[in-house]
Design an enzyme around this catalytic site. Structure first.
Site, PDB file in Angstrom:
ATOM      1  N   SER A  48      22.476  41.309  33.180  1.00 26.57           N
ATOM      2  CA  SER A  48      22.341  41.218  31.723  1.00 26.57           C
ATOM      3  C   SER A  48      22.650  42.557  31.031  1.00 26.57           C
ATOM      4  O   SER A  48      22.902  42.581  29.838  1.00 26.57           O
ATOM      5  CB  SER A  48      20.930  40.749  31.361  1.00 26.57           C
ATOM      6  OG  SER A  48      20.005  41.603  31.969  1.00 26.57           O
ATOM      7  N   ASP A  88      23.573  36.495  29.455  1.00 27.95           N
ATOM      8  CA  ASP A  88      22.266  35.901  29.684  1.00 27.95           C
ATOM      9  C   ASP A  88      22.439  34.765  30.703  1.00 27.95           C
ATOM     10  O   ASP A  88      23.284  33.880  30.509  1.00 27.95           O
ATOM     11  CB  ASP A  88      21.785  35.346  28.318  1.00 27.95           C
ATOM     12  CG  ASP A  88      20.404  34.749  28.399  1.00 27.95           C
ATOM     13  OD1 ASP A  88      19.958  34.398  29.512  1.00 27.95           O
ATOM     14  OD2 ASP A  88      19.774  34.620  27.325  1.00 27.95           O
ATOM     15  N   LYS A 141      14.196  37.217  49.117  1.00 28.71           N
ATOM     16  CA  LYS A 141      12.773  36.917  49.138  1.00 28.71           C
ATOM     17  C   LYS A 141      12.119  37.521  47.911  1.00 28.71           C
ATOM     18  O   LYS A 141      12.708  38.441  47.354  1.00 28.71           O
ATOM     19  CB  LYS A 141      12.126  37.443  50.420  1.00 28.71           C
ATOM     20  CG  LYS A 141      12.085  38.983  50.509  1.00 28.71           C
ATOM     21  CD  LYS A 141      11.158  39.453  51.564  1.00 28.71           C
ATOM     22  CE  LYS A 141       9.781  39.716  51.067  1.00 28.71           C
ATOM     23  NZ  LYS A 141       9.577  40.993  50.391  1.00 28.71           N
ATOM     24  N   LYS A 175      17.043  43.930  61.495  1.00 30.95           N
ATOM     25  CA  LYS A 175      16.692  45.191  62.158  1.00 30.95           C
ATOM     26  C   LYS A 175      16.819  45.042  63.666  1.00 30.95           C
ATOM     27  O   LYS A 175      16.238  44.123  64.243  1.00 30.95           O
ATOM     28  CB  LYS A 175      15.247  45.589  61.821  1.00 30.95           C
ATOM     29  CG  LYS A 175      15.028  45.900  60.347  1.00 30.95           C
ATOM     30  CD  LYS A 175      13.608  46.408  60.134  1.00 30.95           C
ATOM     31  CE  LYS A 175      13.383  46.666  58.652  1.00 30.95           C
ATOM     32  NZ  LYS A 175      12.564  47.836  58.380  1.00 30.95           N
ATOM     33  N   GLU A 209       2.401  51.121  55.220  1.00 29.02           N
ATOM     34  CA  GLU A 209       3.236  52.061  54.461  1.00 29.02           C
ATOM     35  C   GLU A 209       2.328  53.139  53.889  1.00 29.02           C
ATOM     36  O   GLU A 209       1.247  52.821  53.379  1.00 29.02           O
ATOM     37  CB  GLU A 209       3.956  51.333  53.329  1.00 29.02           C
ATOM     38  CG  GLU A 209       4.993  50.368  53.855  1.00 29.02           C
ATOM     39  CD  GLU A 209       5.633  49.505  52.778  1.00 29.02           C
ATOM     40  OE1 GLU A 209       6.848  49.300  52.830  1.00 29.02           O
ATOM     41  OE2 GLU A 209       4.892  49.046  51.898  1.00 29.02           O
ATOM     42  N   ASP A 228       4.327  39.293  49.688  1.00 25.60           N
ATOM     43  CA  ASP A 228       5.390  40.293  49.850  1.00 25.60           C
ATOM     44  C   ASP A 228       5.720  40.528  51.319  1.00 25.60           C
ATOM     45  O   ASP A 228       6.874  40.776  51.673  1.00 25.60           O
ATOM     46  CB  ASP A 228       4.923  41.610  49.197  1.00 25.60           C
ATOM     47  CG  ASP A 228       6.036  42.644  49.096  1.00 25.60           C
ATOM     48  OD1 ASP A 228       7.132  42.279  48.653  1.00 25.60           O
ATOM     49  OD2 ASP A 228       5.799  43.816  49.460  1.00 25.60           O
ATOM     50  N   HIS A 233       7.951  38.752  56.403  1.00 23.66           N
ATOM     51  CA  HIS A 233       8.210  39.738  57.463  1.00 23.66           C
ATOM     52  C   HIS A 233       7.224  39.571  58.628  1.00 23.66           C
ATOM     53  O   HIS A 233       7.606  39.586  59.796  1.00 23.66           O
ATOM     54  CB  HIS A 233       8.074  41.175  56.934  1.00 23.66           C
ATOM     55  CG  HIS A 233       8.997  41.507  55.789  1.00 23.66           C
ATOM     56  ND1 HIS A 233      10.217  40.917  55.612  1.00 23.66           N
ATOM     57  CD2 HIS A 233       8.866  42.401  54.768  1.00 23.66           C
ATOM     58  CE1 HIS A 233      10.794  41.421  54.534  1.00 23.66           C
ATOM     59  NE2 HIS A 233       9.996  42.318  53.993  1.00 23.66           N
ATOM     60  N   LYS A 319      -0.422  48.931  51.702  1.00 27.75           N
ATOM     61  CA  LYS A 319       0.211  50.100  51.076  1.00 27.75           C
ATOM     62  C   LYS A 319      -0.830  51.212  50.994  1.00 27.75           C
ATOM     63  O   LYS A 319      -2.033  50.955  50.983  1.00 27.75           O
ATOM     64  CB  LYS A 319       0.723  49.736  49.687  1.00 27.75           C
ATOM     65  CG  LYS A 319       1.776  48.622  49.731  1.00 27.75           C
ATOM     66  CD  LYS A 319       2.914  48.868  48.774  1.00 27.75           C
ATOM     67  CE  LYS A 319       3.950  47.759  48.833  1.00 27.75           C
ATOM     68  NZ  LYS A 319       5.178  48.131  49.531  1.00 27.75           N
TER      69      LYS A 319
HETATM   70  C1  BG6 Z   1      10.127  44.579  51.187  1.00 24.75           C
HETATM   71  C2  BG6 Z   1       8.870  44.592  50.369  1.00 24.75           C
HETATM   72  O1  BG6 Z   1      10.501  43.262  51.508  1.00 24.75           O
HETATM   73  O2  BG6 Z   1       9.895  45.288  52.386  1.00 24.75           O
HETATM   74  C3  BG6 Z   1       8.391  46.017  50.099  1.00 24.75           C
HETATM   75  O3  BG6 Z   1       9.108  43.932  49.134  1.00 24.75           O
HETATM   76  C4  BG6 Z   1       8.282  46.788  51.384  1.00 24.75           C
HETATM   77  O4  BG6 Z   1       7.165  46.013  49.402  1.00 24.75           O
HETATM   78  C5  BG6 Z   1       9.560  46.647  52.206  1.00 24.75           C
HETATM   79  O5  BG6 Z   1       8.062  48.155  51.049  1.00 24.75           O
HETATM   80  C6  BG6 Z   1       9.407  47.271  53.575  1.00 24.75           C
HETATM   81  O6  BG6 Z   1      10.652  47.281  54.202  1.00 24.75           O
HETATM   82  P1  BG6 Z   1      10.979  48.347  55.313  1.00 24.75           P
HETATM   83  O7  BG6 Z   1      12.339  47.961  55.815  1.00 24.75           O
HETATM   84  O8  BG6 Z   1      10.959  49.691  54.669  1.00 24.75           O
HETATM   85  O9  BG6 Z   1       9.905  48.204  56.356  1.00 24.75           O
END
Ligand code: BG6
Length: 465
Positions: A48, A88, A141, A175, A209, A228, A233, A319
């Site tokens: 946009s 848009d 995602k 990965k 993290e 998330d 994951h 986090k």
């Molecule tokens: C993303 C999440 O899918 O993966 C993030 O939205 C997260 O919140 C990230 O930080 C982590 O990815 P990686 O590859 O750094 O482990």
């Protein structure tokens, strides 16, 4: 292995002015161009922001240079093929512009790097302009917000795309270290006989993290750690650790096995879930006043199968933890009391197999060895393999996944039935969340999570990466 042919003849990136495009997708496009995998195809950015082609080109160049220097020859081949459509997503005009850019192209790949609330709008817009026939679509995602919305999203996609043209991205599947779980398990006869409830005491997975929302609080506050990381994951890692050997390496054979494991995972019980929020989160710009979003979640579950019955699985993600690390630890049963160990009273510690899946990928196997000297006492020793030392730098996940999608290779993407099961597994926690418990930044989450681990012998904290 020779590169597979790419039949995609145009790449269209929705969300071209966004964060993901800048940090991951444009640098990956550049590397594919460098490896001559783009066959001179046009790259159309859609967003946009009121840009034109030169603005988009300098944005792309900046985003590539933030990662590594550009080779002038590669850049001059790529630059003229980068064009831009702005508008848009709810108006027809933007799809009309796009149709002009795609004239003569029969197999475009549409990459939707946009908020999920816009997916339906965009897919319907593409369909109204007859752009979906022969095309593929990549969907970022999170895939939906819950089971119901994921089903609705699948319905929207299936209205216009066959399942084999839909690529649901989870970048963890791109990965090497994560894919290696599968190879390590099924390419070594040593492991298979012990990979079950008779030898394994518990399995833990940590995705930690050492930073917070990193400027993404507005998105993160609508998602939280469960949506998330846990639903996607984390469950992908669990599936690779738990699945049966696939009958072949095709996309469907691999995904059939994952779906089987998901079906055997009991729905997460909200009473065995700890939700945490780090102190200071609610003051971050973008976070709703009084937000109850979790920045940490830990839980315990079981898998009802002959292989796994009775083995506790403990998983956590958060986090602002003490370290950044993604690790899976397989803990084997303890040996019986060691009669020869002289005056030692207990047993040797159990063996651990630790898959390091984050920034410093590798595998550690902890065994017990004899200490030096007279006595037959034991001490833990570590056998370590570092992936980088063996195989050098691996491709960036986004580069690999983009190439896979352009080739039509589905092995590293989610299938509709798998995402449906993933949501089934987390749905009760989505519906009945326990209140968040605050934790200090730089710790392993709320005390309740530590106590949950202690019920099973304590968490294995990852090493600093
Ligand atoms: C993303 C999440 O899918 O993966 C993030 O939205 C997260 O919140 C990230 O930080 C982590 O990815 P990686 O590859 O750094 O482990």
């Amino acid at each position: 292995m020779p590169d597979a042919p790419i039949d995609t003849d145009a790449l269209v990136l929705f969300g071209a002015s966004g964060d993901l495009a800048k940090k991951k997708i444009f640098p990956s496009i550049y590397r594919l161009e460098e490896r001559q995998r783009l066959n001179g195809m046009p790259i159309v950015g859609v967003a946009s922001s009121p840009w034109d082609d030169p603005t988009m080109r300098s944005y792309v160049k900046e985003s590539i240079e933030a990662k590594h220097p550009t080779d002038p020859a590669v850049w001059s081949a790529l630059e003229p093929r980068l064009t831009y459509c702005s508008g848009d997503y709810r108006q027809d005009d933007i799809y009309g512009q796009l149709a002009d850019h795609l004239q003569g192209r029969e197999h475009p790949l549409f990459y939707l790097a946009i908020p999920p609330v816009l997916f339906e709008e965009v897919v319907e817009g593409l369909a109204r302009h007859n752009l979906v026939e022969g095309a593929k679509v990549v969907v970022e995602k999170p895939f939906g917000r819950d089971r119901k919305s994921a089903r609705e999203l699948n319905d929207v996609l299936h209205r216009h795309f066959p399942e084999q043209s839909i690529f649901r991205i989870d970048h963890y599947l791109g990965k090497d270290a994560i894919e290696n779980i599968l190879v390590f398990r099924f390419a070594n006869t040593l492991l298979e006989p012990v990979w079950n409830r008779n030898f394994i005491a518990k399995i833990e997975v940590t995705i930690a993290e050492d930073f917070g929302t990193a400027g993404r609080a507005k998105y993160y506050d609508t998602a939280g750690a469960l949506r998330d990381i846990m639903q996607n994951h984390m469950l992908e890692i669990v599936a690779l650790l738990a699945m049966e050997p696939p009958v072949s390496s095709t996309g469907d054979a691999l995904r059939d096995e994952k779906v089987k494991v998901y079906r055997q995972i009991r729905t997460f019980d909200p009473n065995r879930v700890v939700r945490g929020q780090y102190r200071g989160y609610i003051d971050e710009p973008g976070v709703e006043y009084g937000s109850d979003t979790e920045t940490f979640v830990a839980l315990q579950f079981e898998i009802d199968s002959w292989r796994w019955s009775g083995v506790p699985w403990l998983v956590r993600t958060g986090k602002n933890m003490p370290v950044s690390a993604t690790e899976a630890v397989v803990e084997f049963n303890r040996p019986p009391r060691i009669f020869f160990a002289g005056d030692t009273t207990g047993t040797s510690p159990s063996n651990h197999l630790r898959f390091r899946l984050g920034a410093d990928p590798g595998i550690n196997l902890q065994l017990s060895a004899k200490t030096s000297g007279d006595r037959l006492a034991t001490h833990p020793v570590d056998l370590e393999v570092t992936q980088d030392a063996l195989f050098g730098d691996s491709e960036e996940p986004y580069e690999r996944l983009l190439e896979d999608a352009m080739e039509g290779d589905m092995r590293r993407f989610g299938r509709a039935d798998a995402t449906d099961e993933q949501w089934r597994i987390v749905q009760q926690v989505v519906d009945h969340p326990s209140p968040v418990q605050l934790y200090e930044q730089g710790t392993w989450g709320p005390q309740a999570a530590i106590e949950m681990g202690q019920l099973y012998g304590g968490w294995h904290d990852p090493k600093r990466e």
